[in-house]
Design a protein around this motif. Structure first.
Motif, short mmCIF file in Angstrom:
data_model
loop_
_atom_site.label_atom_id
_atom_site.label_comp_id
_atom_site.label_asym_id
_atom_site.label_seq_id
_atom_site.Cartn_x
_atom_site.Cartn_y
_atom_site.Cartn_z
N ALA A 231 0.83 -1.21 0.00
CA ALA A 231 0.00 0.00 0.00
C ALA A 231 0.87 1.25 0.00
O ALA A 231 0.60 2.22 -0.73
N CYS A 232 1.91 1.25 0.82
CA CYS A 232 2.81 2.41 0.87
C CYS A 232 3.47 2.64 -0.49
O CYS A 232 3.58 3.78 -0.95
N ALA A 233 3.90 1.54 -1.13
CA ALA A 233 4.57 1.67 -2.43
C ALA A 233 3.60 2.11 -3.52
O ALA A 233 3.90 3.04 -4.29
N ILE A 234 2.44 1.47 -3.60
CA ILE A 234 1.49 1.79 -4.66
C ILE A 234 0.92 3.20 -4.50
O ILE A 234 0.94 4.01 -5.43
N LEU A 235 0.41 3.51 -3.31
CA LEU A 235 -0.20 4.82 -3.10
C LEU A 235 0.85 5.92 -3.10
O LEU A 235 0.61 7.02 -3.61
N GLY A 236 2.03 5.62 -2.53
CA GLY A 236 3.10 6.61 -2.55
C GLY A 236 3.57 6.88 -3.97
O GLY A 236 3.82 8.03 -4.34
N GLY A 237 3.70 5.82 -4.77
CA GLY A 237 4.12 5.99 -6.15
C GLY A 237 3.13 6.79 -6.96
O GLY A 237 3.51 7.70 -7.72
N ILE A 238 1.85 6.48 -6.79
CA ILE A 238 0.82 7.23 -7.52
C ILE A 238 0.81 8.69 -7.05
O ILE A 238 0.63 9.62 -7.85
N GLY A 239 1.02 8.89 -5.76
CA GLY A 239 1.09 10.25 -5.24
C GLY A 239 2.24 11.04 -5.87
O GLY A 239 2.09 12.22 -6.18
N LEU A 240 3.37 10.38 -6.09
CA LEU A 240 4.50 11.04 -6.75
C LEU A 240 4.15 11.43 -8.18
O LEU A 240 4.51 12.51 -8.65
N VAL A 241 3.46 10.53 -8.88
CA VAL A 241 3.05 10.83 -10.26
C VAL A 241 2.13 12.05 -10.28
O VAL A 241 2.31 12.97 -11.10
N ILE A 242 1.16 12.08 -9.38
CA ILE A 242 0.21 13.19 -9.32
C ILE A 242 0.92 14.50 -8.99
O ILE A 242 0.70 15.54 -9.63
N ARG A 243 1.83 14.45 -8.02
CA ARG A 243 2.55 15.67 -7.60
C ARG A 243 3.45 16.17 -8.72
O ARG A 243 3.51 17.37 -8.99
N ALA A 244 4.16 15.25 -9.37
CA ALA A 244 5.05 15.65 -10.46
C ALA A 244 4.25 16.22 -11.62
O ALA A 244 4.68 17.19 -12.27
N ARG A 245 3.09 15.64 -11.90
CA ARG A 245 2.25 16.14 -12.99
C ARG A 245 1.77 17.54 -12.67
O ARG A 245 1.71 18.42 -13.55
#
Length: 279
Positions: free
Chosen positions: A262-276
């Motif tokens: 959960a930390c990896a998946i949600l954290g990774g998606i959060g990084l994509v959203i923030r970078a976008r």
């Protein structure tokens, strides 16, 4: 809409989305209803609720939705139900959410969108989380059910992408739900000898379709214009976490594998959203 009402509506919407996983899991583990019947009843009740909301706005139902979106909706609903025959609530919601985001990002790449370094790191982190969750082991979810949930997420990702062009999302959703009843009915007829229903299963299916799906989507469409795109994407990160917490009520523990994934998946998606958003 005042800020506190806006965030109350957003919170209720996220709880409704997470409740879909919990209601499906309750129905399929604590009642005798089968997955095909649950799918059909969920779509029927969702179609009725959305149609009622559209008619209350004095808008026509005819001419909305598409067969392409309806088939994607049916694919999501059916794969979702059959996957939850064996998946825990939290694991299923996490796989679903990860697959939805991966599908939407993948389509963006196919259409020529370019990801920055931060977005690639986030994507790799999220995919790594899925791999961690699916690695063989005592706490790994059944592979066939996991693949079904990934399929459900892919279908929902396509449904979401195709729905962006709708000028009236609520009416389009009502039309799609109505059209999706045909393949759902055909599936039920094909599995007729194994169909089973009981009171608890029917109540859960109706609650999932009319309340968690129908009213949940209607509320989301109302608050969405007031949210920035990045905020709308970010708040949805809470859905798998809420579903996992709901699973605790069913006696489903939180394994270290699930927490790490959960930390990896949600954290990774959060990084994509923030970078976008930065881009």
């Amino acid at each position: 809409m005042s800020p506190w009402r806006l965030w109350l509506a957003v919170t209720l919407t996220m709880v409704a989305f997470a409740a879909n996983s919990l209601l499906c899991r309750i129905a399929l583990t604590q009642s005798s209803i089968d997955a095909a019947s649950f799918t059909l009843l969920r779509l029927v009740s969702g179609a009725l609720m959305l149609s009622l909301l559209v008619l209350m706005r004095r808008r026509p139902l005819a001419g909305h939705g598409s067969w392409q979106s309806a088939l994607a909706l049916f694919g999501y609903a059916a794969a979702f139900s059959f996957a939850y025959l064996a998946l825990a609530t939290g694991s299923g919601a996490l796989l679903l959410f990860g697959a939805v985001q991966a599908t939407m990002i993948g389509v963006g790449l196919y259409r020529g969108e370019r990801l920055g370094t931060g977005q690639w790191l986030g994507l790799m982190l999220a995919l790594g989380g899925v791999v961690v969750l699916l690695l063989p082991g005592i706490t790994a979810p059944p592979l066939a059910s996991a693949l079904l949930m990934l399929l459900a997420g892919a279908c929902w990702g396509c449904y979401s992408l195709w729905g962006r062009a709708a000028t009236d999302p609520l009416a389009a959703s009502a039309g799609n739900f109505l059209k999706a009843l045909l393949p759902a009915l055909l599936l039920a007829l094909w599995l007729m000898p194994s169909l089973r229903v009981d009171a608890l299963g029917v109540v859960c299916a109706i609650a999932s379709g009319a309340l968690a799906s129908g009213l949940g989507y209607a509320l989301w469409y109302r608050v969405l214009p007031a949210l920035k795109a990045t905020v709308a994407a970010t708040v949805q990160l809470s859905v798998p976490l809420l579903a996992a917490l709901g699973g605790l009520l069913l006696g489903e523990g939180l394994s270290w594998r699930l927490v790490l994934a959960a930390c990896a998946i949600l954290g990774g998606i959060g990084l994509v959203i923030r970078a976008r958003a930065s881009a």
